[in-house]
Design an enzyme around this catalytic site. Structure first.
Site, short mmCIF file in Angstrom:
data_model
loop_
_atom_site.label_atom_id
_atom_site.label_comp_id
_atom_site.label_asym_id
_atom_site.label_seq_id
_atom_site.Cartn_x
_atom_site.Cartn_y
_atom_site.Cartn_z
N SER A 159 0.90 -1.14 0.09
CA SER A 159 -0.16 0.06 -0.03
C SER A 159 0.90 1.06 -0.02
O SER A 159 1.97 1.23 0.45
CB SER A 159 -0.74 -0.13 1.22
OG SER A 159 -1.32 1.17 1.34
N TYR A 185 -0.09 0.46 10.65
CA TYR A 185 -0.56 -0.27 9.32
C TYR A 185 1.05 -0.07 8.27
O TYR A 185 1.20 -0.75 7.51
CB TYR A 185 -1.38 0.74 8.75
CG TYR A 185 -2.09 0.15 7.40
CD1 TYR A 185 -2.31 -0.83 7.18
CD2 TYR A 185 -2.05 1.00 6.34
CE1 TYR A 185 -2.93 -1.56 6.03
CE2 TYR A 185 -2.37 0.60 5.12
CZ TYR A 185 -2.81 -0.48 4.75
OH TYR A 185 -3.42 -0.88 3.68
#
Length: 318
Positions: A159, A185
């Site tokens: 990501s 994350y």
């Protein structure tokens, strides 16, 4: 070295990428293949003739997705297997159950931005445990099946979130620093890229290569833990034209490029918008490209060793 490019771009769909490919005889596993870009990855692979296993924590969701894919593609070689990436016994059971070669492993499942620090029974931060360590256990466990395929690929769905943080080796699980959902994350998504780098270095001689990718901004179940204020901000940015969201079919396109495009038969690359991403410069403010720390071979080797040490821990270890 010039960046690797393909005929596809940010508007391409997974169906566009697999058009003209005959994947008959290809055996694939897609984690988190029951929804979002995962199910569109499964659909594209199945449409090209692959045998696909949807590896999901919730088999009921997986069965519904499989029925949908069979109905839209006519390919009945879509199966479902339970896989809970937070449960190493579940990962081990999946690996033990696998029989024969595996040509394609798509590490797609993930969790994003848990608002509070949560730890597994082994004391691991949940995003790092799910997004990286569970997939590391799965990938290394399936090494023999991948090697048996001759020319296998591993695809790690990372990501742009990796821009938020390198892997903090000195405190991965926030024991001594304040927890931040996006830092957690971010380091897990950096780990996805580093896994591709080191797996390629270690396993290219076995005919296995691995690449990582940024699928693009797609609103799916992945955002279920993200605050409404953040989502409102994203939607406002989209209306203002500063952010462009993709459909799940477009989001899966870059996964399929990494999975089947001949241009990416080599490994250790990071893709975005269906092409190899440029490496970012120092102090760059844009939201595109890959950070050097995510491709650093020393970081990749260190993460592999640290990951092996994690998997060797007992559940009640400190």
């Amino acid at each position: 070295m010039p960046l690797i490019t393909t005929a596809f771009d940010a508007t391409s769909t997974a169906a566009d990428v697999v058009a003209g490919h005959d994947l008959s005889g290809t055996r694939a596993v897609v984690t988190g293949g029951g929804s979002g870009i995962g199910v569109e990855t499964v659909r594209a692979l199945a449409s090209a003739g692959a045998e696909v296993t949807i590896a999901v924590r919730d088999p009921q969701q997986g069965n519904a997705a499989a029925q949908d894919v069979v109905g839209t593609t006519g390919n009945t070689s879509v199966r479902v297997a339970r896989l809970d990436l937070l449960d190493l016994d579940s990962v081990a059971a999946f690996v033990a159950d696998w029989d024969g070669p595996l040509h394609l492993l798509v590490n797609n499942a993930g969790v994003m931005a848990l608002p509070q620090l949560t730890l597994t029974d082994r004391g691991w931060e949940t995003q790092f445990a799910t997004n990286h360590l569970g997939h590391f256990a799965l990938t290394t466990g399936l090494h023999g099946a991948l090697a048996a395929a001759g020319g296998a690929r591993v695809v790690s769905v990372s990501s742009t979130g990796h821009l938020a943080s390198p892997v903090h080796f000195e405190d991965i699980h926030f024991a001594r620093r304040e927890y931040d959902p996006w830092q957690a994350y971010g380091q897990s998504k950096t780990a996805n890229v580093l896994l591709a780098v080191e797996a390629t270095r270690r396993w290219a001689g076995d005919g296995i290569v691995a690449n990582a990718l940024m699928p693009g901004g797609i609103m799916t179940n992945l955002q279920r833990h993200v605050s409404q204020d953040v989502i409102d901000g994203w939607e406002r940015a989209q209306r203002e034209g500063t952010v462009t969201f993709k459909t799940p079919e477009q989001g899966a396109a870059t996964t399929l490029v990494a999975a089947v495009a001949p241009e990416f038969a080599t490994g250790g690359h990071y893709l975005e918008d269906c092409n190899e991403a440029r490496t970012r410069g120092a102090d760059e403010q844009s939201r595109s490209g890959v950070e050097p720390y995510a491709l650093d071979p020393d970081n990749a080797r260190r993460l592999w060793k640290v990951s092996e040490e994690h998997l060797a821990q007992r559940p009640d270890a400190d």
